[in-house]
Write a protein that holds these residues in place. Structure first.
Motif, mmCIF file in Angstrom:
data_model
loop_
_atom_site.group_PDB
_atom_site.id
_atom_site.type_symbol
_atom_site.label_atom_id
_atom_site.label_comp_id
_atom_site.label_asym_id
_atom_site.label_seq_id
_atom_site.Cartn_x
_atom_site.Cartn_y
_atom_site.Cartn_z
ATOM 1 N N LEU A 188 0.835 -1.203 0.000
ATOM 2 C CA LEU A 188 0.000 0.000 0.000
ATOM 3 C C LEU A 188 0.871 1.254 0.000
ATOM 4 O O LEU A 188 1.844 1.345 0.738
ATOM 5 N N ASP A 189 0.521 2.204 -0.853
ATOM 6 C CA ASP A 189 1.179 3.511 -0.879
ATOM 7 C C ASP A 189 0.597 4.345 0.258
ATOM 8 O O ASP A 189 -0.550 4.786 0.190
ATOM 9 N N ARG A 190 1.398 4.569 1.295
ATOM 10 C CA ARG A 190 0.919 5.294 2.481
ATOM 11 C C ARG A 190 1.293 6.766 2.466
ATOM 12 O O ARG A 190 1.180 7.452 3.478
ATOM 13 N N TYR A 191 1.756 7.257 1.331
ATOM 14 C CA TYR A 191 2.200 8.651 1.237
ATOM 15 C C TYR A 191 1.189 9.541 0.528
ATOM 16 O O TYR A 191 1.514 10.670 0.175
ATOM 17 N N MET A 192 -0.024 9.064 0.292
ATOM 18 C CA MET A 192 -0.982 9.822 -0.483
ATOM 19 C C MET A 192 -1.503 11.010 0.316
ATOM 20 O O MET A 192 -2.239 10.850 1.291
ATOM 21 N N ALA A 193 -1.135 12.215 -0.111
ATOM 22 C CA ALA A 193 -1.531 13.418 0.625
ATOM 23 C C ALA A 193 -3.027 13.681 0.540
ATOM 24 O O ALA A 193 -3.562 14.446 1.346
ATOM 25 N N ASP A 194 -3.703 13.041 -0.439
ATOM 26 C CA ASP A 194 -5.150 13.208 -0.514
ATOM 27 C C ASP A 194 -5.884 12.241 0.411
ATOM 28 O O ASP A 194 -7.115 12.209 0.435
ATOM 29 N N GLY A 195 -5.130 11.455 1.188
ATOM 30 C CA GLY A 195 -5.737 10.505 2.105
ATOM 31 C C GLY A 195 -6.185 9.214 1.457
ATOM 32 O O GLY A 195 -6.732 8.340 2.130
ATOM 33 N N GLY A 196 -5.956 9.069 0.155
ATOM 34 C CA GLY A 196 -6.424 7.892 -0.563
ATOM 35 C C GLY A 196 -5.678 6.628 -0.176
ATOM 36 O O GLY A 196 -4.499 6.670 0.192
ATOM 37 N N ARG A 197 -6.366 5.513 -0.255
ATOM 38 C CA ARG A 197 -5.778 4.196 -0.011
ATOM 39 C C ARG A 197 -6.070 3.298 -1.207
ATOM 40 O O ARG A 197 -6.314 2.115 -1.075
ATOM 41 N N TYR A 198 -6.010 3.899 -2.393
ATOM 42 C CA TYR A 198 -6.371 3.188 -3.614
ATOM 43 C C TYR A 198 -5.158 2.814 -4.458
ATOM 44 O O TYR A 198 -5.293 2.241 -5.523
ATOM 45 N N ARG A 199 -3.939 3.126 -3.987
ATOM 46 C CA ARG A 199 -2.753 2.896 -4.805
ATOM 47 C C ARG A 199 -1.791 1.936 -4.094
ATOM 48 O O ARG A 199 -1.421 2.150 -2.944
ATOM 49 N N ARG A 200 -1.390 0.904 -4.830
ATOM 50 C CA ARG A 200 -0.371 -0.039 -4.357
ATOM 51 C C ARG A 200 0.820 0.035 -5.287
ATOM 52 O O ARG A 200 0.661 0.265 -6.483
ATOM 53 N N ARG A 201 2.030 -0.183 -4.745
ATOM 54 C CA ARG A 201 3.205 -0.023 -5.599
ATOM 55 C C ARG A 201 4.437 -0.704 -5.014
ATOM 56 O O ARG A 201 4.500 -0.992 -3.820
ATOM 57 N N ARG A 202 5.414 -0.924 -5.867
ATOM 58 C CA ARG A 202 6.782 -1.263 -5.510
ATOM 59 C C ARG A 202 7.706 -0.420 -6.393
ATOM 60 O O ARG A 202 7.298 0.052 -7.445
ATOM 61 N N PRO A 254 -13.449 6.330 -6.789
ATOM 62 C CA PRO A 254 -12.697 6.095 -8.025
ATOM 63 C C PRO A 254 -11.193 6.054 -7.753
ATOM 64 O O PRO A 254 -10.710 6.658 -6.792
ATOM 65 N N GLY A 255 -10.473 5.336 -8.587
ATOM 66 C CA GLY A 255 -9.024 5.273 -8.456
ATOM 67 C C GLY A 255 -8.361 6.327 -9.323
ATOM 68 O O GLY A 255 -8.738 6.524 -10.480
ATOM 69 N N GLN A 256 -7.373 7.000 -8.777
ATOM 70 C CA GLN A 256 -6.700 8.099 -9.481
ATOM 71 C C GLN A 256 -5.294 7.664 -9.910
ATOM 72 O O GLN A 256 -4.369 7.638 -9.091
ATOM 73 N N PRO A 257 -5.101 7.325 -11.182
ATOM 74 C CA PRO A 257 -3.747 6.955 -11.623
ATOM 75 C C PRO A 257 -2.735 8.090 -11.489
ATOM 76 O O PRO A 257 -1.551 7.839 -11.251
ATOM 77 N N THR A 258 -3.193 9.333 -11.666
ATOM 78 C CA THR A 258 -2.306 10.491 -11.481
ATOM 79 C C THR A 258 -3.002 11.488 -10.554
ATOM 80 O O THR A 258 -3.548 12.496 -11.005
ATOM 81 N N PRO A 259 -2.989 11.209 -9.247
ATOM 82 C CA PRO A 259 -3.718 12.090 -8.311
ATOM 83 C C PRO A 259 -3.181 13.515 -8.291
ATOM 84 O O PRO A 259 -3.895 14.439 -7.895
ATOM 85 N N GLU A 260 -1.916 13.703 -8.729
ATOM 86 C CA GLU A 260 -1.355 15.052 -8.796
ATOM 87 C C GLU A 260 -1.865 15.826 -9.992
ATOM 88 O O GLU A 260 -1.562 17.003 -10.161
#
Length: 244
Positions: free
Chosen positions: A53-67, A156-162
């Motif tokens: 889980l990407d825990r750095y999302m400043a928008d509070g989202g928990r919709y992004r996973r990554r390596r 919805p999931g945001q591929p580019t939340p920025e």
């Protein structure tokens, strides 16, 4: 290269030279990757089921996973670097930039997978062909990001939340891995005045976008589930090259 592969590479590089971006459909990307040793795609794609889980999302989202992983790439080969944080200045990422972000490392077998090595070798060929020989670096600093964007009916999931952005590198490649039960997710390309100059959908595995990050902005629209009762996600590999 065989004549057919050379023709495909020329077709790919031409819009990059002219417009600063290219959409490469799966039917053209696959033979290029096979030339560089692509095999066992399924095990590579299945590694997206093991992201953190990407825990750095400043928008509070928990919709992004990554390596994440970094490499040094040159004519001499591909060398994985010691795991390190991903950093973007706020000039390039107003939402999540300005801090070191430590993501889970790409698994060793994924980082050495023939599918990934084929992608990196192809991209190295492209950026070498398109760079000014006078400023061509001996070594490229390369980062790879495995992304899964999850979507639900109420989120919805945001591929580019920025939003519309540049990555602060020289070149960016985005390879579609899998779309599962999602709609939308259109890639848009804008010039440096932020006027839209192109748009396309990465829909099938191997569909690929390549952009010259010095010349264009890019963004991706939000994804939503087709069937809210089932898991919905969009998996991509993002590869960036910059002068080391």
């Amino acid at each position: 290269m065989a004549d057919g592969t050379t023709s495909l590479l020329t077709r790919l590089e031409s819009p990059l030279r002219m417009d600063g971006y290219a959409f490469v459909p799966a039917g053209e990307m696959l033979p290029l990757l096979e030339h560089y040793g692509l095999r066992d795609w399924d095990s590579f794609a299945n590694s997206w089921n093991r992201l953190g889980l990407d825990r750095y999302m400043a928008d509070g989202g928990r919709y992004r996973r990554r390596r994440h992983a970094t490499f040094a790439i040159s004519d001499g080969g591909i060398q994985r670097k010691k795991h390190q944080p991903h950093y973007q200045s706020r000039d390039y990422n107003e939402l999540n930039g300005g801090i070191e972000r430590w993501f889970r490392a790409v698994e060793p077998e994924t980082g050495a997978h023939p599918a990934l090595l084929a992608i990196l070798q192809l991209m190295h060929r492209i950026v070498t062909d398109l760079s000014d020989p006078a400023s061509l670096p001996d070594i490229w600093h390369t980062e790879i990001h495995q992304f899964r964007i999850e979507a639900s009916d109420d989120s919805p999931g945001q591929p580019t939340p920025e939003g519309l952005h540049r990555d602060g590198v020289d070149w960016v490649m985005v390879v579609m891995i899998r779309r599962e039960n999602v709609m939308s997710g259109e890639t848009t390309i804008h010039d440096l005045q932020r006027t839209m100059v192109g748009g396309f959908m990465l829909d099938q595995p191997f569909d690929t976008a390549i952009v010259n990050d010095n010349r264009v902005y890019h963004g991706v629209t939000a994804v939503r589930p087709l069937d809210p009762s089932r898991p919905a996600y969009r998996d991509v590999l993002v590869v960036t090259f910059r002068h080391q």
